[in-house]
Design a protein around this motif. Structure first.
Motif, mmCIF file in Angstrom:
data_model
loop_
_atom_site.group_PDB
_atom_site.id
_atom_site.type_symbol
_atom_site.label_atom_id
_atom_site.label_comp_id
_atom_site.label_asym_id
_atom_site.label_seq_id
_atom_site.Cartn_x
_atom_site.Cartn_y
_atom_site.Cartn_z
ATOM 1 N N SER A 347 50.017 27.847 39.219
ATOM 2 C CA SER A 347 49.050 28.864 38.804
ATOM 3 C C SER A 347 49.652 29.856 37.820
ATOM 4 C CB SER A 347 48.507 29.612 40.029
ATOM 5 O OG SER A 347 47.628 28.796 40.767
ATOM 6 N N SER A 351 48.133 30.493 34.189
ATOM 7 C CA SER A 351 47.569 31.804 33.883
ATOM 8 C C SER A 351 48.334 32.499 32.771
ATOM 9 C CB SER A 351 47.571 32.674 35.145
ATOM 10 O OG SER A 351 46.929 33.905 34.921
ATOM 11 N N LYS A 355 46.365 30.332 29.587
ATOM 12 C CA LYS A 355 45.333 31.352 29.377
ATOM 13 C C LYS A 355 45.737 32.383 28.324
ATOM 14 C CE LYS A 355 41.707 30.566 32.030
ATOM 15 N NZ LYS A 355 40.319 30.513 31.490
ATOM 16 N N ASN A 399 38.828 29.083 36.028
ATOM 17 C CA ASN A 399 38.217 30.407 35.901
ATOM 18 C C ASN A 399 38.322 31.283 37.142
ATOM 19 O OD1 ASN A 399 37.261 29.931 33.189
ATOM 20 N ND2 ASN A 399 35.742 28.541 34.103
ATOM 21 N N GLU A 401 39.702 33.825 39.600
ATOM 22 C CA GLU A 401 40.681 34.904 39.522
ATOM 23 C C GLU A 401 41.091 35.296 40.942
ATOM 24 O OE1 GLU A 401 38.946 38.053 37.259
ATOM 25 O OE2 GLU A 401 39.128 36.989 35.350
ATOM 26 N N ARG A 402 42.373 35.515 41.121
ATOM 27 C CA ARG A 402 42.855 35.910 42.441
ATOM 28 C C ARG A 402 44.086 36.800 42.281
ATOM 29 N NH1 ARG A 402 47.230 32.715 44.652
ATOM 30 N NH2 ARG A 402 47.925 31.150 43.140
ATOM 31 N N LYS A 422 47.917 39.387 39.293
ATOM 32 C CA LYS A 422 46.618 38.764 39.073
ATOM 33 C C LYS A 422 46.791 37.489 38.242
ATOM 34 C CE LYS A 422 44.078 43.147 39.215
ATOM 35 N NZ LYS A 422 43.202 44.086 38.465
ATOM 36 N N VAL A 423 46.196 36.415 38.712
ATOM 37 C CA VAL A 423 46.264 35.150 37.983
ATOM 38 C C VAL A 423 44.866 34.557 37.854
ATOM 39 C CG1 VAL A 423 48.648 34.573 38.576
ATOM 40 C CG2 VAL A 423 46.798 33.876 40.105
ATOM 41 N N THR A 424 44.703 33.772 36.810
ATOM 42 C CA THR A 424 43.445 33.069 36.569
ATOM 43 C C THR A 424 43.711 31.578 36.634
ATOM 44 O OG1 THR A 424 42.686 34.849 35.127
ATOM 45 C CG2 THR A 424 41.522 32.751 34.975
ATOM 46 N N GLU A 426 43.083 28.170 39.679
ATOM 47 C CA GLU A 426 43.559 27.856 41.031
ATOM 48 C C GLU A 426 43.153 26.436 41.409
ATOM 49 O OE1 GLU A 426 43.379 29.842 45.504
ATOM 50 O OE2 GLU A 426 41.757 30.236 44.099
#
Length: 471
Positions: A347, A351, A355, A399, A401-402, A422-424, A426
């Motif tokens: 991840s 991210s 990203k 997409n 987000e967590r 924060k990562v985008t 999963e």
């Protein structure tokens, strides 16, 4: 049961296209459209990528170190890996001088037996080279299926081997078809610097970094590269953390030497200042090589982008803060080295890499899966989406987000090194040899499902059983 994964976008190290995947048993039977659905389980991957399962080439599960043992074993560690999109790990098997290599290998098999939920292999540590060890190595490769050896250039009086041992290992690996891995730090200089720091009363976690400066990593990396060239052999430098080491690997590769480099997510997003956290919190971030000043991060990202570094290992080696890391209060040299990285490896690269435009999607797949499969004798059984390959697949929502947190991770350890990040993107569902291990972000696997994988020699590949491809 037959499975059909529909409506997803398949991404490999070289391609990206919309197609369905037909799974029969443990293998990918076909890739295309309009498969007969009667009797098949339909899996809808709409809005998601379908990646080949991640391969983590660098883990330490159930490993003794510094008077304690890593918190995550082959059960908790592989469950966490699966949630993170990793379907195969290669763990390090430690050896003891004077003991048969098979004894160490059998010990590691026992650690993994009936616990692993994903597939796994072993690297073998080489702590000494003599006629007895050299006689055992062909059997390690041919019978045990272990085709990579690790030599430590650091941890003086614990793991460290001398240059003669490294060189003879390189020569043997060239003859036998194995890949030599090195932990590249100058252990003798580190030993001097750590003793001097303690004599001066410098005992806090930050001195772990200050006594292992990037120059000692760069020097050892360059030395290992030179010895590899002299032996006409092949080298894989683990956990590259700094510009100095990248420079040596880049020079070696420019000369045509057979040298490869791995970095880790912690070096891409964390920096040396974390070791200065108050109340001994900096101990959470003690591992080797240490975290570097922040400017090194962009050097590492650029090295991944331009191919000077090729893979991303987690160097998973988790110890609880309470009761384990705390062993080093008052003496940073007694803090168990290592951190919990196995779950967030994929991840973080997606991210922070894809990203943010640092690497492409195809590069991402190559870095987290395909390149390791090729280097470590797993390709094309693992590391790609192709007819005949193992159905190791990750359905990945780009997409979601967590926020990474110890409260929600699946490792057994009591903290997360990336807490609050924060990562985008999963993994939603993960299959290993055609069976779900994680489905809709819920664990549905079974301890013992993971199999030990005997690997091919360095540079050798097997041809998967052919089926149909109809795009």
């Amino acid at each position: 049961m037959r499975k059909i994964i529909k409506n997803g976008v398949i991404v490999t190290a070289t391609d990206m296209y919309e197609a369905d995947v037909l799974i029969e048993g443990e293998k990918i039977a076909a890739i295309g459209r309009h498969f007969e659905e009667a009797g098949a389980e339909i899996v809808d991957a709409a809005g998601c990528y379908i990646f080949p399962g991640g391969i983590d080439p660098h883990t330490h599960l159930d490993m003794p170190f510094g008077g304690t043992v890593t918190k995550d074993d082959f059960q908790t560690g592989t469950i966490a890996a699966a949630f993170g999109g990793t379907t195969t790990i290669i763990d390090f098997c430690l050896t003891n001088k004077g003991e048969p290599l098979k004894k160490a290998i059998d010990t590691w098999h026992q650690k993994a037996k009936d616990k692993a939920v994903i597939d796994y292999g072993f690297h073998l540590m080489i702590s000494e080279i003599n006629d007895d060890v050299l006689e055992q190595l062909p059997n390690v490769i041919e019978e045990e299926g272990i085709t990579s050896f690790k030599v430590f250039m650091a941890y003086k009086n614990v793991f460290q081997a001398d240059d003669g041992t490294l060189y003879r290992t390189l020569v043997a690996a060239k003859e036998l078809g194995a890949l030599v891995m090195v932990h590249a730090e100058n252990g003798d200089v580190i030993d001097y610097l750590t003793k001097k720091a303690l004599e001066d009363g410098n005992t806090d976690p930050i001195y772990h970094a200050l006594t292992r400066p990037p120059e000692v990593e760069g020097e050892a990396t360059g030395r290992a590269c030179q010895l590899t060239a002299l032996a006409h052999s092949q080298l894989y430098v683990v956990h590259v953390s700094c510009a100095q080491a990248v420079e040596q690997i880049a020079k070696a590769r420019d000369k045509g030497w057979n040298v490869w480099g791995e970095t880790c997510p912690q070096y891409l997003v964390l920096d040396q200042s974390y070791l200065e956290k108050p109340d001994f919190e900096g101990a959470k971030y003690v591992w080797s090589p240490p975290l570097r000043e922040k400017w090194h991060q962009e050097v590492l990202w650029n090295a991944l982008k331009n191919g000077q570094l090729q893979t991303l290992g987690s160097d998973q080696c988790s110890f609880d803060f309470k009761g384990q890391k705390e062993l080093g209060r008052g003496d940073f040299t007694k803090i168990p080295n290592g951190g919990p990285m196995i779950e967030d490896r994929v991840s973080i690269l997606f991210s922070e890499g894809v990203k943010k435009g640092r690497i492409t999607l195809n590069q991402f797949v190559d870095i987290v899966s395909t390149r390791s499969a090729k280097l470590f004798g797993l390709f094309p059984k693992k590391g790609t989406i192709a007819v005949g390959s193992d159905a190791d697949l990750v359905i990945f929502d780009p997409n979601i987000e967590r926020v990474i947190s110890a409260k929600t991770h699946h490792m057994a350890v009591d903290y997360n090194a990336f807490e609050g990040m924060k990562v985008t993107g999963e993994p939603v569902s993960v299959l290993v040899r055609g069976e779900f291990v994680v489905r809709d972000k819920t664990f549905v696997g079974k301890p013992g499902h993971g199999q030990f994988i005997k690997r091919n020699k360095y540079g050798k590949q097997t041809v998967p059983k052919q089926g149909s491809l109809s795009i």
